[in-house]
Design a protein around this motif. Structure first.
Motif, PDB file in Angstrom:
ATOM      1  N   GLN A 117       9.563  28.105   4.493  1.00 19.01           N
ATOM      2  CA  GLN A 117      10.487  27.967   5.613  1.00 19.01           C
ATOM      3  C   GLN A 117       9.734  27.980   6.927  1.00 19.01           C
ATOM      4  OE1 GLN A 117      12.753  31.952   5.641  1.00 19.01           O
ATOM      5  NE2 GLN A 117      11.914  31.773   7.727  1.00 19.01           N
ATOM      6  N   THR A 198      30.455  31.239   4.427  1.00 17.70           N
ATOM      7  CA  THR A 198      29.965  29.870   4.553  1.00 17.70           C
ATOM      8  C   THR A 198      30.830  29.083   5.538  1.00 17.70           C
ATOM      9  OG1 THR A 198      29.065  29.869   2.311  1.00 17.70           O
ATOM     10  CG2 THR A 198      29.487  27.726   3.310  1.00 17.70           C
ATOM     11  N   LEU A 237      22.721  24.246   4.332  1.00 18.47           N
ATOM     12  CA  LEU A 237      22.829  25.667   4.013  1.00 18.47           C
ATOM     13  C   LEU A 237      21.703  26.020   3.044  1.00 18.47           C
ATOM     14  CD1 LEU A 237      26.644  25.361   3.536  1.00 18.47           C
ATOM     15  CD2 LEU A 237      25.578  26.698   5.363  1.00 18.47           C
ATOM     16  N   HIS A 238      20.744  26.806   3.513  1.00 13.72           N
ATOM     17  CA  HIS A 238      19.542  27.077   2.727  1.00 13.72           C
ATOM     18  C   HIS A 238      19.645  28.329   1.866  1.00 13.72           C
ATOM     19  CE1 HIS A 238      17.909  23.985   5.239  1.00 13.72           C
ATOM     20  NE2 HIS A 238      17.843  24.747   6.318  1.00 13.72           N
ATOM     21  N   ARG A 239      20.115  29.402   2.464  1.00 12.60           N
ATOM     22  CA  ARG A 239      20.085  30.711   1.804  1.00 12.60           C
ATOM     23  C   ARG A 239      21.364  31.486   2.112  1.00 12.60           C
ATOM     24  NH1 ARG A 239      15.204  29.194   3.725  1.00 12.60           N
ATOM     25  NH2 ARG A 239      13.419  29.306   2.292  1.00 12.60           N
ATOM     26  N   PRO A 240      21.714  32.452   1.249  1.00  8.21           N
ATOM     27  CA  PRO A 240      22.937  33.236   1.503  1.00  8.21           C
ATOM     28  C   PRO A 240      22.872  33.902   2.873  1.00  8.21           C
ATOM     29  CG  PRO A 240      22.111  33.658  -0.705  1.00  8.21           C
ATOM     30  CD  PRO A 240      21.052  32.854  -0.006  1.00  8.21           C
ATOM     31  N   ARG A 241      24.042  34.069   3.484  1.00  8.41           N
ATOM     32  CA  ARG A 241      24.108  34.615   4.821  1.00  8.41           C
ATOM     33  C   ARG A 241      25.456  35.287   5.076  1.00  8.41           C
ATOM     34  NH1 ARG A 241      25.844  30.478   2.616  1.00  8.41           N
ATOM     35  NH2 ARG A 241      23.817  29.499   2.852  1.00  8.41           N
ATOM     36  N   LEU A 247      22.780  36.273  14.160  1.00  8.45           N
ATOM     37  CA  LEU A 247      21.888  35.197  13.734  1.00  8.45           C
ATOM     38  C   LEU A 247      21.239  34.612  14.989  1.00  8.45           C
ATOM     39  CD1 LEU A 247      24.350  33.422  11.273  1.00  8.45           C
ATOM     40  CD2 LEU A 247      22.340  34.756  10.598  1.00  8.45           C
ATOM     41  N   SER A 269      18.272  34.806  10.205  1.00  6.57           N
ATOM     42  CA  SER A 269      18.777  36.172  10.143  1.00  6.57           C
ATOM     43  C   SER A 269      17.875  37.075  10.979  1.00  6.57           C
ATOM     44  CB  SER A 269      18.807  36.668   8.696  1.00  6.57           C
ATOM     45  OG  SER A 269      17.492  36.734   8.161  1.00  6.57           O
ATOM     46  N   VAL A 273      14.699  35.245   8.243  1.00  7.04           N
ATOM     47  CA  VAL A 273      14.967  34.321   7.143  1.00  7.04           C
ATOM     48  C   VAL A 273      15.769  33.135   7.672  1.00  7.04           C
ATOM     49  CG1 VAL A 273      16.118  34.031   4.913  1.00  7.04           C
ATOM     50  CG2 VAL A 273      14.896  36.156   5.424  1.00  7.04           C
ATOM     51  N   VAL A 275      18.399  30.606   7.362  1.00  4.85           N
ATOM     52  CA  VAL A 275      19.574  30.510   6.509  1.00  4.85           C
ATOM     53  C   VAL A 275      20.244  29.144   6.582  1.00  4.85           C
ATOM     54  CG1 VAL A 275      19.981  32.988   6.614  1.00  4.85           C
ATOM     55  CG2 VAL A 275      21.146  31.499   8.237  1.00  4.85           C
ATOM     56  N   ALA A 276      20.081  28.419   7.707  1.00  2.41           N
ATOM     57  CA  ALA A 276      20.736  27.124   7.840  1.00  2.41           C
ATOM     58  C   ALA A 276      20.058  26.307   8.929  1.00  2.41           C
ATOM     59  CB  ALA A 276      22.225  27.297   8.165  1.00  2.41           C
TER      60      ALA A 276
END
Length: 293
Positions: A117, A198, A237-241, A247, A269, A273, A275-276
């Motif tokens: 990332q 989401t 949308l890459h990873r849970p959030r 953010l 995050s 991280v 996340v999107a």
């Protein structure tokens, strides 16, 4: 009254209206048009309800007409394809029998693979940044009134620019990079349902992005100098959030010409991280220019 997080959850709970058809409502926020993030989020919810067991990973949307907040919105879902790993849906949002918005969204089963990332930019934590609403008292009365109206209308979204210098007017001959970073979240606790987070992330992803195009020119959306409207919107949308936690929205605008501006954003995050990712083209037209039919 300003929206709360509970109001947002109710807004996302669109009503069934037949097979793969749903109806969404708009709150009375004082806007002349429906907020674009609302239509994105409601259309995404409509698509999600036809794809059990898979999560959205990307969406691409076009805004065709400004929505009327006083009218219900009909969302019609087309089941384009269901494969072994991916599902694709197309959603058309209409009012008075005329399309106002179209969305294509892709869903995927949970899978593993290589990971990397981009790094988050340096930014002070949101607690160390003056709340823009708390800074209103130091602003000129005209700007204070416009900003207070803006803050009231965008709730339950909360945002804190990492640098207020971005809003300072430019001196003659001065330039500024077309970029900004903003801490952003849904104010108030949301349910733990990942589908709600989401959709809420899609809801807030439309906020502040086009404003980045005006940074280089010493203007802001709220100063009334330009007509600004979203034309299209893409979200990966890459990873849970969680959308109710801060953010960092790192944004830039690589191009503006022909009364259109391209803007990009990455949502990180608090622990860095990614996340999107977001991209959007919008109309950015000086108010002095006569509207074009």
């Amino acid at each position: 009254m300003p929206l709360t997080s509970a109001d947002l959850v109710a807004l996302l709970d669109i009503e069934p209206a037949g097979v793969d058809r749903f109806v969404g409502r708009s709150p009375d926020m004082g806007w002349a048009r429906v907020y674009g993030g609302q239509v994105i989020a409601q259309a995404l919810v409509a698509a999600q309800r036809t794809v059990p067991g898979r999560s959205p990973h990307s969406l691409h949307a076009y805004f065709l007409l400004g929505g009327d907040p006083a009218e219900p919105i009909l969302f019609e879902v087309e089941r384009v394809r269901d494969g072994r790993s991916f599902s694709t849906r197309r959603v058309t949002a209409s009012q008075r029998g005329e399309p106002i918005f179209v969305l294509a969204v892709s869903f995927q089963i949970a899978e593993g693979g290589p990971e990397h990332q981009a790094s988050a930019p340096e930014a002070p934590p949101p607690e160390q940044i003056v709340d823009p609403e708390a800074a209103l008292a130091a602003m000129p009365e005209s700007a204070r009134k416009r900003l207070q109206t803006l803050f009231d209308r965008v709730r339950p979204i909360e945002f804190r620019p990492t640098s207020m210098r971005r809003y300072a007017p430019l001196r003659a001959g001065e330039t500024r990079a077309a970029e900004q970073s903003v801490w952003i979240r849904i104010g108030g606790r949301l349910p733990d349902d990942p589908m709600i987070h989401t959709a809420a992330l899609a809801y807030l992803s439309d906020m502040t992005l086009l404003d980045t195009a005006l940074v280089a020119h010493g203007h802001a959306i709220f100063d009334g100098s330009h007509q600004v409207a979203s034309l299209d919107h893409a979200l990966w949308l890459h990873r849970p959030r969680r959308a109710d936690e801060w953010l960092l929205y790192a944004q830039d605008s690589p191009s503006a010409c022909g009364a259109r501006a391209l803007t990009r954003g990455m949502l990180f995050s608090r622990d860095g991280v990614l996340v999107a990712s977001v991209a959007q083209e919008g109309l950015v037209r000086p108010i002095r220019t006569a509207p074009i039919a």
